[in-house]
Write an enzyme that holds these catalytic residues in place. Structure first.
Site, PDB file in Angstrom:
ATOM      1  N   GLN A  45       0.814  -1.215   0.000  1.00  0.00           N
ATOM      2  CA  GLN A  45       0.000   0.000   0.000  1.00  0.00           C
ATOM      3  C   GLN A  45       0.852   1.270   0.000  1.00  0.00           C
ATOM      4  O   GLN A  45       0.461   2.304   0.529  1.00  0.00           O
ATOM      5  CB  GLN A  45      -0.948  -0.013   1.198  1.00  0.00           C
ATOM      6  CG  GLN A  45      -2.079  -1.013   1.077  1.00  0.00           C
ATOM      7  CD  GLN A  45      -2.993  -0.710  -0.098  1.00  0.00           C
ATOM      8  OE1 GLN A  45      -3.209   0.445  -0.453  1.00  0.00           O
ATOM      9  NE2 GLN A  45      -3.532  -1.753  -0.725  1.00  0.00           N
ATOM     10  N   SER A  46       2.001   1.187  -0.633  1.00  0.00           N
ATOM     11  CA  SER A  46       2.908   2.338  -0.680  1.00  0.00           C
ATOM     12  C   SER A  46       2.276   3.535  -1.394  1.00  0.00           C
ATOM     13  O   SER A  46       1.888   3.450  -2.564  1.00  0.00           O
ATOM     14  CB  SER A  46       4.198   1.942  -1.399  1.00  0.00           C
ATOM     15  OG  SER A  46       4.967   3.074  -1.733  1.00  0.00           O
ATOM     16  N   ASN A  47       2.196   4.667  -0.692  1.00  0.00           N
ATOM     17  CA  ASN A  47       1.740   5.912  -1.310  1.00  0.00           C
ATOM     18  C   ASN A  47       2.727   6.376  -2.374  1.00  0.00           C
ATOM     19  O   ASN A  47       2.343   6.909  -3.420  1.00  0.00           O
ATOM     20  CB  ASN A  47       1.579   7.011  -0.258  1.00  0.00           C
ATOM     21  CG  ASN A  47       0.552   6.659   0.796  1.00  0.00           C
ATOM     22  OD1 ASN A  47      -0.567   6.287   0.480  1.00  0.00           O
ATOM     23  ND2 ASN A  47       0.919   6.779   2.057  1.00  0.00           N
TER      24      ASN A  47
END
Length: 347
Positions: free
Chosen positions: A89-91
């Site tokens: 879920q890396s921005n």
């Protein structure tokens, strides 16, 4: 005694004279917002939020400021492919994938974790952006990341492509510029609002935003201490990482800043169970701030940092009056995969 205003003026002139490649990709300037109701509740310094969650729609967050410089460098070097890395879920990966699509660059993401049965949040946006995604078990990712990045770059070279590697969070010497330049914007915010904040607080997960702010407040003569609230690892790790990024930045660009004059401070103790894992009190804080101010935080970065800021405010770290500024670094899409933690809202 040396004239501090002269020192800052000299530093600003040196930094301003450097013109690294830059693209204009973020929606800037972002607003500075007073949280009047939360401030009244805690009866201390007024709390202001720099709304970098409004730097774009799907590009929301702090990463786009750094990527303006990283992607400009990739294009300046004639690259047609960008490789970067992060959690599922890396921005940062989401912003990179979407910006690469916008710029016509191929994007390859190396993600920590197993491919889920169905994509959600940031991962879904990565897929929509057409990024190529490789998944690695956490143990292998942690142990071999540098090798995996280089092997991926070499694979593209064998196909006749020129790839550019951006590290985790775009937190490197190039990415530091994002929040150095954000401090120029902050000086205008403070002048417009008639405030002189003594403290600036941000979540710190890879160190680059904190490094840029730390150098930027010095370069632009902002009389404030920058605090990073770590969301993983510990205080010692981040003090070392931020200082390392600043040394690399100074070496690459010959900024003229005296690094020993920079104050790197970390507020530890709010990591909780681990990276991207939060206790119930963080989810309740997120819900409370959303209901009180219409401000949405996330459980990975800003929720932990905002909770830590409020806790430290109550303990007196930031004094009893004046103004403090929280940098909202985005992350709203990370809420959706953790929706089950908000079941208390239905009780």
């Amino acid at each position: 005694m040396p004239d501090e205003s002269l020192n800052h003026a000299t530093t600003l002139n040196l930094v301003s004279a450097i013109q690294p490649p830059r693209l204009h990709l973020a929606q800037l300037p972002t607003p500075l917002q007073l949280l009047s109701r939360v401030s009244e509740r805690f009866n201390g310094p007024r709390i202001w939020v720099k709304r970098d969650d409004l730097s774009g729609s799907v590009l929301s967050g702090n990463k786009v400021r750094k990527l303006e410089f990283n992607l400009a460098q990739a294009l300046a070097e004639g690259c047609d492919t960008v490789i970067t890395c992060g959690g599922l879920q890396s921005n940062h990966c989401r912003a990179t994938a979407l910006l690469c699509a916008q710029l016509g660059l191929k994007c390859h993401l190396l993600l920590r974790g197993s491919a889920p049965a169905s994509a959600d949040g940031n991962l879904l946006l990565n897929q929509l952006a057409g990024a190529r995604i490789s998944y690695y078990p956490a143990s292998q990712y942690q142990r071999e990341l540098d090798v995996l990045l280089l092997e991926t770059k070499q694979s593209y070279a064998s196909q006749g492509c020129k790839a550019f590697i951006i590290p985790t969070g775009a937190s490197d010497a190039i990415g530091v510029w994002g929040y150095v330049q954000a401090c120029a914007e902050l000086t205008q915010d403070f002048e417009r609002c008639g405030i002189n904040p003594q403290h600036i607080i941000c979540a710190t997960g890879s160190g680059g935003t904190q490094a840029g702010l730390t150098a930027g407040v010095h370069a632009y003569g902002i009389n404030a201490q920058v605090w990073g609230v770590n969301v993983c690892d510990d205080e010692a790790w981040f003090v070392n990482k931020v200082n390392s990024d600043l040394r690399d930045w100074d070496t690459r660009y010959q900024t003229g800043i005296k690094l020993e004059s920079l104050s790197v401070k970390v507020i530890d103790g709010y990591v909780g169970p681990g990276y991207a894992q939060a206790d119930t009190e963080i989810f309740r804080c997120i819900a409370d701030v959303a209901a009180t101010e219409g401000l949405v935080l996330d459980p990975v970065y800003t929720g932990k940092a905002f909770f830590g800021m409020l806790d430290q405010l109550q303990q007196g770290r930031f004094g009893s009056s004046g103004d403090i500024v929280f940098i909202h670094t985005g992350g709203v899409y990370g809420l959706f995969p953790q929706r089950s933690h908000f079941d208390f809202l239905n009780s």
